[in-house]
Design a protein around this motif. Structure first.
Motif, PDB file in Angstrom:
ATOM      1  N   ALA A 182      20.111  49.801  17.508  1.00 20.88           N
ATOM      2  CA  ALA A 182      21.048  49.794  18.729  1.00 20.88           C
ATOM      3  C   ALA A 182      20.194  49.413  19.330  1.00 20.88           C
ATOM      4  O   ALA A 182      20.815  49.669  20.824  1.00 20.88           O
ATOM      5  N   LEU A 183      18.693  49.841  19.425  1.00 20.43           N
ATOM      6  CA  LEU A 183      18.213  49.478  20.715  1.00 20.43           C
ATOM      7  C   LEU A 183      17.735  48.026  21.277  1.00 20.43           C
ATOM      8  O   LEU A 183      17.433  47.526  21.581  1.00 20.43           O
ATOM      9  N   ALA A 184      18.094  47.368  18.794  1.00 22.47           N
ATOM     10  CA  ALA A 184      17.844  46.656  19.653  1.00 22.47           C
ATOM     11  C   ALA A 184      18.353  44.877  19.747  1.00 22.47           C
ATOM     12  O   ALA A 184      18.192  43.946  20.386  1.00 22.47           O
ATOM     13  N   VAL A 185      20.056  45.035  19.808  1.00 20.13           N
ATOM     14  CA  VAL A 185      20.430  44.583  20.201  1.00 20.13           C
ATOM     15  C   VAL A 185      20.365  43.947  21.441  1.00 20.13           C
ATOM     16  O   VAL A 185      20.387  42.806  22.040  1.00 20.13           O
ATOM     17  N   PRO A 186      20.914  45.063  22.941  1.00 22.48           N
ATOM     18  CA  PRO A 186      20.138  44.778  24.185  1.00 22.48           C
ATOM     19  C   PRO A 186      19.147  44.201  24.302  1.00 22.48           C
ATOM     20  O   PRO A 186      18.475  43.146  25.626  1.00 22.48           O
ATOM     21  N   SER A 187      17.931  45.430  23.498  1.00 18.89           N
ATOM     22  CA  SER A 187      16.450  44.481  23.748  1.00 18.89           C
ATOM     23  C   SER A 187      16.115  43.107  23.407  1.00 18.89           C
ATOM     24  O   SER A 187      15.951  41.876  24.194  1.00 18.89           O
ATOM     25  N   THR A 188      16.181  42.520  22.617  1.00 15.68           N
ATOM     26  CA  THR A 188      16.447  41.394  21.779  1.00 15.68           C
ATOM     27  C   THR A 188      17.285  40.087  22.883  1.00 15.68           C
ATOM     28  O   THR A 188      16.970  39.192  22.931  1.00 15.68           O
ATOM     29  N   SER A 189      18.554  40.460  23.152  1.00 17.33           N
ATOM     30  CA  SER A 189      18.832  39.638  23.907  1.00 17.33           C
ATOM     31  C   SER A 189      18.453  39.088  25.447  1.00 17.33           C
ATOM     32  O   SER A 189      18.772  38.527  25.308  1.00 17.33           O
ATOM     33  N   ILE A 190      18.173  39.965  26.072  1.00 14.13           N
ATOM     34  CA  ILE A 190      17.562  40.063  27.152  1.00 14.13           C
ATOM     35  C   ILE A 190      15.797  39.838  27.613  1.00 14.13           C
ATOM     36  O   ILE A 190      15.899  38.395  27.883  1.00 14.13           O
ATOM     37  N   THR A 191      14.891  39.595  25.514  1.00 16.23           N
ATOM     38  CA  THR A 191      13.901  38.973  25.550  1.00 16.23           C
ATOM     39  C   THR A 191      14.144  37.347  25.355  1.00 16.23           C
ATOM     40  O   THR A 191      13.765  36.381  25.786  1.00 16.23           O
ATOM     41  N   LEU A 192      15.446  37.463  24.551  1.00 14.36           N
ATOM     42  CA  LEU A 192      16.050  35.631  24.277  1.00 14.36           C
ATOM     43  C   LEU A 192      15.983  35.119  25.541  1.00 14.36           C
ATOM     44  O   LEU A 192      15.586  34.217  25.176  1.00 14.36           O
ATOM     45  N   LEU A 193      16.862  35.796  26.652  1.00 18.57           N
ATOM     46  CA  LEU A 193      17.166  35.109  27.514  1.00 18.57           C
ATOM     47  C   LEU A 193      15.783  35.037  28.336  1.00 18.57           C
ATOM     48  O   LEU A 193      15.717  33.563  29.040  1.00 18.57           O
ATOM     49  N   THR A 194      14.655  35.892  28.108  1.00 19.10           N
ATOM     50  CA  THR A 194      13.973  35.437  29.782  1.00 19.10           C
ATOM     51  C   THR A 194      12.694  33.897  28.813  1.00 19.10           C
ATOM     52  O   THR A 194      12.558  33.284  29.371  1.00 19.10           O
ATOM     53  N   TYR A 195      13.248  34.082  27.071  1.00 20.13           N
ATOM     54  CA  TYR A 195      12.480  33.295  26.623  1.00 20.13           C
ATOM     55  C   TYR A 195      12.984  32.057  26.455  1.00 20.13           C
ATOM     56  O   TYR A 195      12.334  30.491  27.023  1.00 20.13           O
ATOM     57  N   ALA A 196      13.781  31.381  26.623  1.00 17.96           N
ATOM     58  CA  ALA A 196      14.983  30.660  26.770  1.00 17.96           C
ATOM     59  C   ALA A 196      14.530  29.646  28.599  1.00 17.96           C
ATOM     60  O   ALA A 196      14.230  28.611  28.729  1.00 17.96           O
ATOM     61  N   PHE A 197      14.267  30.394  28.958  1.00 19.41           N
ATOM     62  CA  PHE A 197      13.721  30.161  30.645  1.00 19.41           C
ATOM     63  C   PHE A 197      13.458  30.088  30.994  1.00 19.41           C
ATOM     64  O   PHE A 197      13.172  28.482  31.635  1.00 19.41           O
ATOM     65  N   HIS A 198      12.600  29.707  30.092  1.00 15.75           N
ATOM     66  CA  HIS A 198      10.578  29.797  30.052  1.00 15.75           C
ATOM     67  C   HIS A 198      10.275  28.179  29.373  1.00 15.75           C
ATOM     68  O   HIS A 198       9.696  27.646  29.124  1.00 15.75           O
ATOM     69  N   GLY A 199      11.728  27.528  28.379  1.00 20.77           N
ATOM     70  CA  GLY A 199      11.751  26.722  27.918  1.00 20.77           C
ATOM     71  C   GLY A 199      10.529  27.511  25.998  1.00 20.77           C
ATOM     72  O   GLY A 199      10.280  25.947  25.872  1.00 20.77           O
ATOM     73  N   HIS A 200      10.594  28.480  25.428  1.00 20.74           N
ATOM     74  CA  HIS A 200      10.390  29.124  24.465  1.00 20.74           C
ATOM     75  C   HIS A 200      10.840  28.881  23.286  1.00 20.74           C
ATOM     76  O   HIS A 200      11.241  30.414  23.076  1.00 20.74           O
ATOM     77  N   VAL A 201      11.973  28.447  23.269  1.00 25.52           N
ATOM     78  CA  VAL A 201      13.605  28.376  22.318  1.00 25.52           C
ATOM     79  C   VAL A 201      13.853  26.950  21.687  1.00 25.52           C
ATOM     80  O   VAL A 201      13.376  25.871  21.769  1.00 25.52           O
ATOM     81  N   ASN A 202      13.504  26.994  20.160  1.00 29.45           N
ATOM     82  CA  ASN A 202      14.024  25.885  19.696  1.00 29.45           C
ATOM     83  C   ASN A 202      15.572  26.008  19.661  1.00 29.45           C
ATOM     84  O   ASN A 202      15.559  26.508  18.180  1.00 29.45           O
ATOM     85  N   TRP A 203      17.057  25.559  20.078  1.00 27.79           N
ATOM     86  CA  TRP A 203      17.727  26.283  19.952  1.00 27.79           C
ATOM     87  C   TRP A 203      18.219  25.611  18.344  1.00 27.79           C
ATOM     88  O   TRP A 203      19.572  26.270  17.217  1.00 27.79           O
ATOM     89  N   PRO A 204      18.563  24.253  18.305  1.00 25.04           N
ATOM     90  CA  PRO A 204      18.196  23.998  16.723  1.00 25.04           C
ATOM     91  C   PRO A 204      18.125  24.500  15.682  1.00 25.04           C
ATOM     92  O   PRO A 204      19.286  25.045  15.237  1.00 25.04           O
ATOM     93  N   GLN A 205      16.715  24.462  15.337  1.00 25.22           N
ATOM     94  CA  GLN A 205      16.241  25.126  14.190  1.00 25.22           C
ATOM     95  C   GLN A 205      17.054  26.820  14.421  1.00 25.22           C
ATOM     96  O   GLN A 205      17.760  27.235  13.415  1.00 25.22           O
ATOM     97  N   GLY A 206      16.750  27.242  15.461  1.00 23.19           N
ATOM     98  CA  GLY A 206      17.168  28.708  15.716  1.00 23.19           C
ATOM     99  C   GLY A 206      18.698  29.457  15.270  1.00 23.19           C
ATOM    100  O   GLY A 206      18.625  30.412  14.258  1.00 23.19           O
ATOM    101  N   LEU A 207      20.022  28.595  15.409  1.00 24.45           N
ATOM    102  CA  LEU A 207      21.488  28.255  15.558  1.00 24.45           C
ATOM    103  C   LEU A 207      21.297  28.531  14.146  1.00 24.45           C
ATOM    104  O   LEU A 207      22.123  28.950  13.111  1.00 24.45           O
ATOM    105  N   VAL A 208      20.735  27.718  12.724  1.00 23.94           N
ATOM    106  CA  VAL A 208      20.985  27.121  11.827  1.00 23.94           C
ATOM    107  C   VAL A 208      20.710  28.476  10.923  1.00 23.94           C
ATOM    108  O   VAL A 208      20.736  29.190  10.049  1.00 23.94           O
TER     109      VAL A 208
END
Length: 251
Positions: A182-208
């Motif tokens: 329950a703690l992880a759901v909102p915290s991982t969501s905002i953390t992902l958005l922050t990493y994505a904003f700074h270009g630290h995400v490989n979306w194709p691999q992450g989605l698979v």
């Protein structure tokens, strides 16, 4: 992405989803060192890509844990709300730190967490009751601390919250893992958005990876409720040490 890469990542996601459901952590702890070592990603990119898998995985795992244990909103809400706020702070710091220093910090964190959980195996604790020993504001404090570390290290904070809930708050292992999700759901969501904003995400691999995780996370939740609690904690300790050793190959 080639067909071979697709199969490899889907299979990896299935394995990570099972582990994430078993330990209530979304699979990020093992995904981060695997992505760093096997796929050559720097620490921030590995953490950001792992978060793509973690967000849907922790949502599904939370629902499965709630079905079996009926998590109390009055306990989950302070954890989740404070975790959300402080995960944003931790993630903002993480994207600007040197990747090498981040990797070393992650290894130290894993080993310290493993040592703490290992010490708990030999503590003859009190029996768990249906009542939480501490409520608000202490759950909020735990949410803030776990959210900060989760945002910094890209692990959602559940790995911090779970041992604290069992040792200090008196919950059983499976209830602690459910509340940590329950703690992880909102915290991982905002953390992902922050990493994505700074270009630290490989979306194709992450989605698979996420697809594979969604196919298997329920298996892990099932095994979490079937295994003896002491064995579950022991497996978690070993899991943390293995993750740290894998990362040592990149230091």
């Amino acid at each position: 992405m080639s067909l071979i890469d697709l199969i490899i990542n889907l299979s990896l996601g299935i394995g990570l989803g099972t582990v994430g459901g078993l330990f209530g952590i979304g699979g990020g702890l093992i995904a981060i060192p695997v992505l760093g070592v096997l796929f050559g990603m720097d620490q921030q990119l590995a953490q950001g890509t792992a978060l793509v898998m973690m967000v849907p995985n922790v949502m599904l795992a939370l629902w499965r844990y709630h079905q079996r244990n009926h998590l109390e909103l009055r306990h989950a809400l302070p954890l989740a709300s404070m975790g959300f706020v402080f995960a944003f702070v931790g993630a903002g710091l993480a994207v600007n730190l040197p990747a090498g220093a981040m990797r070393v910090a992650f290894i130290v964190f894993l080993l310290a967490l493993a040592a703490y959980n290992f010490s708990r195996l030999f503590v003859t604790g009190a029996t768990h009751s249906g009542e939480m020993r501490h409520g608000w504001p202490w759950l909020g404090v735990l949410g803030a601390a776990a959210g900060s570390l989760g945002g910094l290290l890209g692990v959602g904070g559940s790995v911090v919250a779970t041992p604290m809930l069992t040792s200090l708050f008196g919950t059983s292992q499976v209830v602690a893992q459910g509340l940590s999700l329950a703690l992880a759901v909102p915290s991982t969501s905002i953390t992902l958005l922050t990493y994505a904003f700074h270009g630290h995400v490989n979306w194709p691999q992450g989605l698979v990876l996420a697809l594979g995780g969604l196919l298997s996370v329920s298996w892990g939740v099932h095994w979490a409720h079937a295994l003896p609690e002491r064995l579950l904690r022991g497996l978690f300790c070993g899991f943390l040490v293995i993750c740290a050793l894998i990362l040592c190959f990149k230091v």
